[in-house]
Design an enzyme around this catalytic site. Structure first.
Site, PDB file in Angstrom:
ATOM      1  N   HIS A   1      33.266  35.064 -14.362  1.00 12.83           N
ATOM      2  CA  HIS A   1      32.072  34.705 -15.137  1.00 12.83           C
ATOM      3  C   HIS A   1      32.380  34.542 -16.631  1.00 12.83           C
ATOM      4  O   HIS A   1      33.194  35.275 -17.195  1.00 12.83           O
ATOM      5  CB  HIS A   1      30.967  35.735 -14.923  1.00 12.83           C
ATOM      6  CG  HIS A   1      30.298  35.584 -13.579  1.00 12.83           C
ATOM      7  ND1 HIS A   1      29.580  36.588 -12.987  1.00 12.83           N
ATOM      8  CD2 HIS A   1      30.260  34.530 -12.724  1.00 12.83           C
ATOM      9  CE1 HIS A   1      29.124  36.165 -11.812  1.00 12.83           C
ATOM     10  NE2 HIS A   1      29.523  34.922 -11.626  1.00 12.83           N
TER      11      HIS A   1
ATOM     12  N   ASP B   1      31.478  43.775 -13.136  1.00 12.81           N
ATOM     13  CA  ASP B   1      30.061  43.740 -12.765  1.00 12.81           C
ATOM     14  C   ASP B   1      29.831  44.235 -11.341  1.00 12.81           C
ATOM     15  O   ASP B   1      28.932  43.758 -10.647  1.00 12.81           O
ATOM     16  CB  ASP B   1      29.512  42.311 -12.905  1.00 12.81           C
ATOM     17  CG  ASP B   1      29.371  41.886 -14.356  1.00 12.81           C
ATOM     18  OD1 ASP B   1      29.530  42.739 -15.257  1.00 12.81           O
ATOM     19  OD2 ASP B   1      29.090  40.694 -14.598  1.00 12.81           O
TER      20      ASP B   1
HETATM   21 ZN   LIG Z   1      29.532  38.687 -13.618  1.00 15.74          ZN
END
Ligand SMILES: [Zn+2]
Length: 268
Positions: free
Chosen positions: A59, A141
């Site tokens: 990301h 995450d």
């Molecule tokens: Zn992420």
């Protein structure tokens, strides 16, 4: 020669990201530098030499600063290696990693194990290390204080297995989360377990920390096992709360986790 003490601290970035920096006082490794500028400012101020960049997943808010950090390090005459998940496209990645890979760095001196924790993204990895009696996890995450990442690419079953893997690390393991989501996570957690005394006390502590602008992380695995509903899918209290709105729901942890994650997705 005695190993120098390891310093681990968060560099805030964007609205609520934490870029983690590990240092021996002279050299540094950073995890998930989504933005180069706050990292460069920290390295300059502390006069640290960057030696490696570790990436948990693809990301933008985790990889966005890689190119600029490499260019800046080159301008300082330093060579920096980038490590990330083999299964994902990571910009400028020198070495792709899979489960059970280990990394040895000389400066700062670190031995790091790689865990595969798919769910938030398909190839998400985490980094685990032990140093002078302390254990540290950098989980991107996947696991947050009282919460977990959204299922963007993986399945609930994959994410549950990933969290279960992290849950089995030593209780004292410091969990270095990549976002400051704690207060909103605690609000949701209390909607599931309003009578959880550890959670109530944690809310008061987290609020006090945020009021003075301090991070609520790192947390620990032992603490998360008490206050994180996503690690508690086998607890009666969590199962009861989740099945309240869906009495036909199966009682296995994956079904409970999937429903709990879906409830959090729409929680306001
Ligand atoms: Zn992420």
């Amino acid at each position: 020669m005695a190993r120098s003490a390891l310093q681990v601290f968060p560099i805030p970035a964007y609205d609520d990201n934490y870029i983690w920096l590990l240092s021996d006082g002279e050299h540094a490794v950073v995890v998930d530098p989504g933005d180069a500028q706050p990292v460069i400012a920290t390295l300059r101020q502390a006069q640290l030499k960057l030696t490696a960049i570790l990436i948990t997943h693809h990301h933008a808010d985790h990889v966005g600063g890689i190119a600029e950090l490499l260019a800046w390090s080159r301008s300082q005459g330093d060579t920096v290696q980038v490590y990330g998940p083999l299964a994902e496209e990571i910009p400028e990645c020198h070495q792709g990693l899979v489960a059970r890979d280990s990394l040895h760095f000389a400066a700062p001196e670190l031995d790091i194990s790689v865990l595969e924790v798919p769910g938030h993204t398909r190839g998400h990895i985490a980094f685990y290390l032990e140093h002078q009696g302390q254990s540290h996890l950098f989980c991107g995450d996947t696991l947050f204080a009282s919460g977990c990442g959204r299922l963007f690419e993986g399945t609930a079953s994959q994410m549950w297995q990933s969290l279960d893997q992290l849950r089995q690390l030593p209780d004292k393991t410091w969990v270095h989360c990549a976002h400051e989501y704690t207060l909103s996570n605690i609000r949701f957690a209390l909607s599931i377990e309003p009578h959880n005394v550890d959670l109530q006390q944690w809310e008061a502590r987290a609020k006090a920390l945020r009021q003075v602008g301090k991070p609520t992380v790192p947390t620990t695995i032992g603490h998360e096992k008490k206050v994180n509903p996503f690690l508690r899918c086998e607890e009666d209290s969590v199962m009861r709360a989740v099945r309240l709105g869906d009495p036909q729901l199966a009682c296995d942890p994956v079904s409970i986790f999937a429903k709990l994650r879906a409830m959090k997705d729409v929680f306001r």
